[in-house]
Design a protein around this motif. Structure first.
Motif, short mmCIF file in Angstrom:
data_model
loop_
_atom_site.label_atom_id
_atom_site.label_comp_id
_atom_site.label_asym_id
_atom_site.label_seq_id
_atom_site.Cartn_x
_atom_site.Cartn_y
_atom_site.Cartn_z
N GLU A 269 -7.18 0.76 -3.54
CA GLU A 269 -6.57 -0.32 -2.75
C GLU A 269 -5.52 0.23 -1.79
OE1 GLU A 269 -7.29 -3.49 -2.47
OE2 GLU A 269 -8.95 -3.35 -3.89
N LEU A 270 -4.70 1.13 -2.27
CA LEU A 270 -3.64 1.68 -1.41
C LEU A 270 -4.22 2.55 -0.30
CD1 LEU A 270 -0.89 2.61 -4.04
CD2 LEU A 270 -0.96 0.62 -2.52
N SER A 271 -5.36 3.17 -0.56
CA SER A 271 -5.96 4.06 0.45
C SER A 271 -6.43 3.29 1.68
CB SER A 271 -7.14 4.84 -0.16
OG SER A 271 -8.25 3.98 -0.41
N HIS A 272 -6.64 1.99 1.55
CA HIS A 272 -7.10 1.19 2.69
C HIS A 272 -5.96 0.87 3.66
CE1 HIS A 272 -10.42 -0.32 -0.26
NE2 HIS A 272 -10.73 0.85 0.28
N ASN A 273 -4.73 1.08 3.20
CA ASN A 273 -3.57 0.89 4.08
C ASN A 273 -3.60 -0.46 4.80
OD1 ASN A 273 -1.28 2.51 4.45
ND2 ASN A 273 -1.84 2.97 6.57
N LYS A 274 -3.66 -1.52 4.00
CA LYS A 274 -3.86 -2.85 4.59
C LYS A 274 -2.66 -3.78 4.49
CE LYS A 274 -6.29 -4.07 0.30
NZ LYS A 274 -7.62 -4.38 -0.25
N LEU A 275 -1.63 -3.40 3.75
CA LEU A 275 -0.48 -4.28 3.60
C LEU A 275 0.81 -3.53 3.93
CD1 LEU A 275 -0.02 -7.26 2.71
CD2 LEU A 275 0.63 -6.37 0.47
N PHE A 276 1.65 -4.17 4.72
CA PHE A 276 2.88 -3.55 5.20
C PHE A 276 4.04 -4.52 5.04
CE2 PHE A 276 -0.72 -1.74 7.27
CZ PHE A 276 -0.43 -0.40 7.45
N MET A 277 5.25 -3.96 5.10
CA MET A 277 6.45 -4.78 4.97
C MET A 277 7.55 -4.18 5.84
SD MET A 277 8.29 -5.86 1.42
CE MET A 277 9.70 -6.91 1.35
N GLN A 278 8.15 -5.03 6.67
CA GLN A 278 9.20 -4.55 7.56
C GLN A 278 9.94 -5.73 8.18
OE1 GLN A 278 11.43 -2.48 8.37
NE2 GLN A 278 10.40 -0.86 9.51
N GLY A 279 11.27 -5.67 8.21
CA GLY A 279 12.07 -6.67 8.89
C GLY A 279 12.23 -7.97 8.12
N ALA A 280 12.89 -8.93 8.79
CA ALA A 280 13.13 -10.25 8.19
C ALA A 280 13.13 -11.29 9.29
CB ALA A 280 14.47 -10.26 7.45
N ASP A 281 12.78 -12.52 8.94
CA ASP A 281 12.78 -13.58 9.95
C ASP A 281 14.20 -14.09 10.18
OD1 ASP A 281 13.36 -15.30 7.84
OD2 ASP A 281 11.64 -16.61 8.17
N LYS A 282 14.35 -15.14 10.97
CA LYS A 282 15.67 -15.60 11.38
C LYS A 282 16.51 -16.17 10.24
CE LYS A 282 14.35 -16.45 16.19
NZ LYS A 282 14.16 -17.46 17.27
N ILE A 283 15.87 -16.49 9.13
CA ILE A 283 16.66 -16.98 7.98
C ILE A 283 16.65 -15.98 6.83
CG2 ILE A 283 16.48 -19.42 8.60
CD1 ILE A 283 14.24 -19.73 6.57
#
Length: 253
Positions: free
Chosen positions: A95-109
């Motif tokens: 699953e990790l090898s597919h590199n399909k999910l990322f996380m970065q930043g935050a919205d205005k709240i």
């Protein structure tokens, strides 16, 4: 007159008057009752904080019995699905090898931003995919800033085709999110939607609860940037959508 205003203000402040104060007081009371009920059934619930119990209550419209049943099922699921307390990357290599999910930043709240690329989803074992979903949600929740309980997700379907369609996987992921991480999703933007995706969507849609449905926004391609910028500052927007932040794979967060 002045004394009356002051006493009213004080009463509102301590939760004795005013709609918001009363609602908070009712919630606190129900959390206390729910805690007593679940503690009697499962002593391990003592380790769970009030905010978690409140999320389960809210997911069931403050119905203590339904929320308690849901929560006890969650505890049982957690013991079975995360017996070591966490899932190691070595348990979900495909699953990790597919590199399909990322996380970065935050919205205005202040809600963390998660980006998933649907065209990168490949069929692996259902059990590994469920473990990947759980691993990811645990990562997201661990990164929540103080005072924040929800995250925002951008589901990017550019290039999605029937080869990526995985109804069993989608339903399993939906079940984990709704049943085990209630009131965690703040909003889901579905972007770059190909027409063929709607066939899969029609199958999945009936299984989405009413609360979750209200959080889903299908975004037209021509309105993509303006829609995202309404909720996310450019400085926090992923660079793939014209923002300033490079995406970080979920396993590196």
């Amino acid at each position: 007159m002045q004394m009356g205003s002051e006493s009213t203000a004080a009463a509102i402040e301590d939760g004795k008057q005013g709609p918001l104060g009363r609602e908070e007081e009712i919630e606190r009371s129900k959390v206390g009752i729910m805690r007593a009920l679940v503690l009697r059934e499962d002593p391990s619930s003592e380790e769970v904080d009030d905010l978690t119990l409140r999320r389960f209550l809210r997911a069931r419209d403050l119905d203590i019995e339904k929320a308690s049943t849901m929560f006890l099922k969650y505890l049982s699921w957690r013991r079975e699905s995360i017996p070591k307390g966490s899932i190691a990357p070595s348990e979900i290599p495909n699953e990790l090898s597919h590199n399909k999910l990322f996380m970065q930043g935050a919205d205005k709240i202040g809600r963390p931003i998660v980006v998933g690329f649907g065209a990168r989803h490949k069929h692996t074992s259902l059990e590994e995919f469920k473990a990947f979903v759980t691993y990811s949600l645990e990562k997201i929740c661990a990164r929540m800033p103080g005072g924040q309980e929800k995250f925002v997700c951008i589901g990017d379907l550019a290039g999605w085709g029937y080869a990526n369609s995985d109804i069993r996987g989608y339903l399993a992921a939906l079940s984990i999110l709704q049943d085990c991480y209630p009131e965690r999703l703040g909003k889901l933007f579905i972007v770059h939607v190909p027409y063929v995706f709607m066939t899969a969507w029609k199958v999945v849609y009936p299984f989405i609860d009413s609360k979750t449905k209200k959080k889903i926004v299908f975004v037209e391609n021509k309105k993509l940037r303006s829609t995202l910028l309404a909720d996310i500052d450019e400085s926090q927007l992923p660079d793939t959508y014209g923002g300033k932040l490079p995406l970080v794979p979920i396993q590196d967060c």
